[in-house]
Scaffold this motif. Sequence first.
Motif, PDB file in Angstrom:
ATOM      1  N   LEU A 231       0.862  -1.182   0.000  1.00  0.00           N
ATOM      2  CA  LEU A 231       0.000   0.000   0.000  1.00  0.00           C
ATOM      3  C   LEU A 231       0.898   1.232   0.000  1.00  0.00           C
ATOM      4  CD1 LEU A 231      -2.892   1.173   0.164  1.00  0.00           C
ATOM      5  CD2 LEU A 231      -2.591   1.224   2.666  1.00  0.00           C
ATOM      6  N   LEU A 232       0.681   2.110  -0.985  1.00  0.00           N
ATOM      7  CA  LEU A 232       1.525   3.281  -1.164  1.00  0.00           C
ATOM      8  C   LEU A 232       0.707   4.564  -1.089  1.00  0.00           C
ATOM      9  CD1 LEU A 232       3.482   2.069  -4.335  1.00  0.00           C
ATOM     10  CD2 LEU A 232       4.069   1.669  -1.920  1.00  0.00           C
ATOM     11  N   ASP A 233       1.393   5.642  -0.712  1.00  0.00           N
ATOM     12  CA  ASP A 233       0.854   6.990  -0.890  1.00  0.00           C
ATOM     13  C   ASP A 233       1.574   7.592  -2.090  1.00  0.00           C
ATOM     14  OD1 ASP A 233      -0.502   9.610   0.539  1.00  0.00           O
ATOM     15  OD2 ASP A 233       1.406  10.104  -0.407  1.00  0.00           O
ATOM     16  N   ALA A 234       0.798   8.067  -3.068  1.00  0.00           N
ATOM     17  CA  ALA A 234       1.369   8.688  -4.263  1.00  0.00           C
ATOM     18  C   ALA A 234       0.975  10.152  -4.288  1.00  0.00           C
ATOM     19  CB  ALA A 234       0.872   7.978  -5.529  1.00  0.00           C
ATOM     20  N   GLU A 235       1.974  11.022  -4.238  1.00  0.00           N
ATOM     21  CA  GLU A 235       1.720  12.465  -4.288  1.00  0.00           C
ATOM     22  C   GLU A 235       2.016  12.977  -5.688  1.00  0.00           C
ATOM     23  OE1 GLU A 235       3.498  16.691  -2.662  1.00  0.00           O
ATOM     24  OE2 GLU A 235       3.921  14.865  -1.513  1.00  0.00           O
ATOM     25  N   LEU A 236       1.029  13.598  -6.311  1.00  0.00           N
ATOM     26  CA  LEU A 236       1.212  14.158  -7.647  1.00  0.00           C
ATOM     27  C   LEU A 236       1.854  15.534  -7.547  1.00  0.00           C
ATOM     28  CD1 LEU A 236      -2.093  13.391  -9.596  1.00  0.00           C
ATOM     29  CD2 LEU A 236       0.165  12.419 -10.002  1.00  0.00           C
ATOM     30  N   ARG A 237       3.000  15.684  -8.196  1.00  0.00           N
ATOM     31  CA  ARG A 237       3.609  17.010  -8.300  1.00  0.00           C
ATOM     32  C   ARG A 237       3.370  17.602  -9.676  1.00  0.00           C
ATOM     33  NH1 ARG A 237       3.241  19.420  -5.244  1.00  0.00           N
ATOM     34  NH2 ARG A 237       5.091  20.718  -5.166  1.00  0.00           N
ATOM     35  N   THR A 238       2.977  16.768 -10.631  1.00  0.00           N
ATOM     36  CA  THR A 238       2.462  17.221 -11.929  1.00  0.00           C
ATOM     37  C   THR A 238       1.167  16.453 -12.174  1.00  0.00           C
ATOM     38  OG1 THR A 238       3.824  15.556 -13.051  1.00  0.00           O
ATOM     39  CG2 THR A 238       4.723  17.782 -12.915  1.00  0.00           C
ATOM     40  N   GLY A 239       0.418  16.841 -13.190  1.00  0.00           N
ATOM     41  CA  GLY A 239      -0.884  16.220 -13.405  1.00  0.00           C
ATOM     42  C   GLY A 239      -1.063  15.606 -14.774  1.00  0.00           C
ATOM     43  N   ARG A 240      -0.146  14.746 -15.172  1.00  0.00           N
ATOM     44  CA  ARG A 240      -0.241  14.105 -16.493  1.00  0.00           C
ATOM     45  C   ARG A 240      -1.297  12.993 -16.485  1.00  0.00           C
ATOM     46  NH1 ARG A 240       2.004  18.398 -18.435  1.00  0.00           N
ATOM     47  NH2 ARG A 240       4.190  18.647 -17.842  1.00  0.00           N
ATOM     48  N   THR A 241      -1.844  12.723 -17.655  1.00  0.00           N
ATOM     49  CA  THR A 241      -2.818  11.640 -17.812  1.00  0.00           C
ATOM     50  C   THR A 241      -2.216  10.307 -17.365  1.00  0.00           C
ATOM     51  OG1 THR A 241      -3.847  12.780 -19.686  1.00  0.00           O
ATOM     52  CG2 THR A 241      -4.266  10.420 -19.476  1.00  0.00           C
ATOM     53  N   HIS A 242      -2.963   9.576 -16.517  1.00  0.00           N
ATOM     54  CA  HIS A 242      -2.561   8.237 -16.047  1.00  0.00           C
ATOM     55  C   HIS A 242      -1.188   8.244 -15.368  1.00  0.00           C
ATOM     56  CE1 HIS A 242      -5.333   6.312 -19.346  1.00  0.00           C
ATOM     57  NE2 HIS A 242      -6.008   7.004 -18.446  1.00  0.00           N
ATOM     58  N   GLN A 243      -0.788   9.371 -14.811  1.00  0.00           N
ATOM     59  CA  GLN A 243       0.585   9.514 -14.314  1.00  0.00           C
ATOM     60  C   GLN A 243       0.960   8.480 -13.259  1.00  0.00           C
ATOM     61  OE1 GLN A 243       1.965  13.509 -13.405  1.00  0.00           O
ATOM     62  NE2 GLN A 243       2.989  12.785 -11.551  1.00  0.00           N
ATOM     63  N   ILE A 244       0.171   8.357 -12.200  1.00  0.00           N
ATOM     64  CA  ILE A 244       0.507   7.412 -11.136  1.00  0.00           C
ATOM     65  C   ILE A 244       0.508   5.985 -11.675  1.00  0.00           C
ATOM     66  CG2 ILE A 244      -0.245   6.471  -8.918  1.00  0.00           C
ATOM     67  CD1 ILE A 244      -1.461   9.215  -8.290  1.00  0.00           C
ATOM     68  N   ARG A 245      -0.490   5.658 -12.484  1.00  0.00           N
ATOM     69  CA  ARG A 245      -0.636   4.307 -13.010  1.00  0.00           C
ATOM     70  C   ARG A 245       0.574   3.905 -13.842  1.00  0.00           C
ATOM     71  NH1 ARG A 245      -6.590   4.663 -15.633  1.00  0.00           N
ATOM     72  NH2 ARG A 245      -6.218   2.442 -16.047  1.00  0.00           N
ATOM     73  N   VAL A 246       1.034   4.808 -14.712  1.00  0.00           N
ATOM     74  CA  VAL A 246       2.137   4.470 -15.617  1.00  0.00           C
ATOM     75  C   VAL A 246       3.476   4.508 -14.887  1.00  0.00           C
ATOM     76  CG1 VAL A 246       3.325   5.141 -17.742  1.00  0.00           C
ATOM     77  CG2 VAL A 246       0.831   5.272 -17.617  1.00  0.00           C
ATOM     78  N   HIS A 247       3.672   5.480 -13.997  1.00  0.00           N
ATOM     79  CA  HIS A 247       4.915   5.509 -13.235  1.00  0.00           C
ATOM     80  C   HIS A 247       5.104   4.213 -12.447  1.00  0.00           C
ATOM     81  CE1 HIS A 247       6.119  10.048 -13.056  1.00  0.00           C
ATOM     82  NE2 HIS A 247       6.536   9.443 -14.147  1.00  0.00           N
ATOM     83  N   LEU A 248       4.045   3.755 -11.793  1.00  0.00           N
ATOM     84  CA  LEU A 248       4.155   2.541 -10.996  1.00  0.00           C
ATOM     85  C   LEU A 248       4.308   1.296 -11.875  1.00  0.00           C
ATOM     86  CD1 LEU A 248       1.553   3.377  -8.214  1.00  0.00           C
ATOM     87  CD2 LEU A 248       4.028   3.159  -7.940  1.00  0.00           C
ATOM     88  N   ALA A 249       3.472   1.190 -12.908  1.00  0.00           N
ATOM     89  CA  ALA A 249       3.542   0.003 -13.771  1.00  0.00           C
ATOM     90  C   ALA A 249       4.890  -0.104 -14.479  1.00  0.00           C
ATOM     91  CB  ALA A 249       2.407   0.040 -14.793  1.00  0.00           C
ATOM     92  N   SER A 250       5.421   1.014 -14.944  1.00  0.00           N
ATOM     93  CA  SER A 250       6.697   0.987 -15.666  1.00  0.00           C
ATOM     94  C   SER A 250       7.863   0.626 -14.745  1.00  0.00           C
ATOM     95  CB  SER A 250       6.959   2.346 -16.323  1.00  0.00           C
ATOM     96  OG  SER A 250       7.179   3.350 -15.341  1.00  0.00           O
ATOM     97  N   SER A 251       7.650   0.781 -13.428  1.00  0.00           N
ATOM     98  CA  SER A 251       8.684   0.425 -12.455  1.00  0.00           C
ATOM     99  C   SER A 251       8.524  -1.000 -11.944  1.00  0.00           C
ATOM    100  CB  SER A 251       8.645   1.400 -11.278  1.00  0.00           C
ATOM    101  OG  SER A 251       8.886   2.724 -11.713  1.00  0.00           O
ATOM    102  N   GLY A 252       7.521  -1.723 -12.484  1.00  0.00           N
ATOM    103  CA  GLY A 252       7.316  -3.106 -12.090  1.00  0.00           C
ATOM    104  C   GLY A 252       6.348  -3.299 -10.941  1.00  0.00           C
TER     105      GLY A 252
END
Length: 317
Positions: A231-252
């Motif tokens: 369980l993570l807390d994700a803080e957005l510092r920018t607001g790109r489309t699907h940002q949290i989803r792609v950052h996490l998925a691309s990191s495995g």
Amino acid sequence: MRKTVIAKDDIPSVRFVEIGDEQAGQRIDNFLLRLCKGVPKSHLYKAIRSGEVRVNKGRISAEYRLERGDTVRVPPIRLPRPDEARSVPPAVFPIVFEDEAMIVVNKPAGLAVHGGSGVSFGVIEQLRAAHPEAPFLELAHRLDRETSGLLIIAKKRKALLGLHDMMREGGGRKHYHALVVGDWVNDRQHMRQPLLKWLTASGERRVKVDAQGKAAHTIITLQKRYGRYSLLDAELRTGRTHQIRVHLASSGYPIVGDDKYGPDEVRAHFARLGFNRMFLHAHRLEIPHPLTQAPLVLTAELPPACVNILDYLEQHP
């Protein structure tokens, strides 16, 4: 206040709409899209290009921004009468904060924030249907359809512009809870991979990490480990489309239940447990009030479905 003059009630007719303070600053195309609900965008843009839509008796482009006192000529387009049944069902959403400038609701998962792309209506249309007396209700930002949590709706144009300025300049803090596949390593990590939008062969929008993409910044803080999940807390510092989803998925570490960037077998496993959504929830907003600049801290607890699945993981490591 906006004034409308209608020649006849029973058939489509020319309308002349006087622009008030709440409409001033809007582009003419956006103004017409809201005024003429249900009319295809292509029809409205054609009416603008052909000169059927006029402002102060003159032709304008779709980029024209309305001013207070402008008179807009709206051509004979079939519009619902005031006494006609609404096609959008009104809805009441849990209110976290409301004043004269804005309203913050706790959006449920599975509901789009606005109509379009195969969705006939969303949160904003249902709020407008539930509050016909409100002259101005506009989304200040977006949440994905399967994301739940805090959503800001502006009630005044000045508030909307203030919120947009704040977000564009990176002001405020937006925090999300995300349950991901994998044992997250670092207690706190900054993710800065640039993100690029692209379309699949079927025309569906996707986002990927790409050096040619736009700058993106997410701060991840570990909340709790659940064996194979975190369980993570994700803080957005920018607001790109699907940002949290792609950052996490691309990191495995894809988000549990993510139908675009997560594994099908994980989604199927959690569906068998009765969890049929993506585990991403906007749980905390720290922003200055758009009119007074007073600090606001708003929170929305995890929905019961998310709490229940965490309880299950706690008991079945």
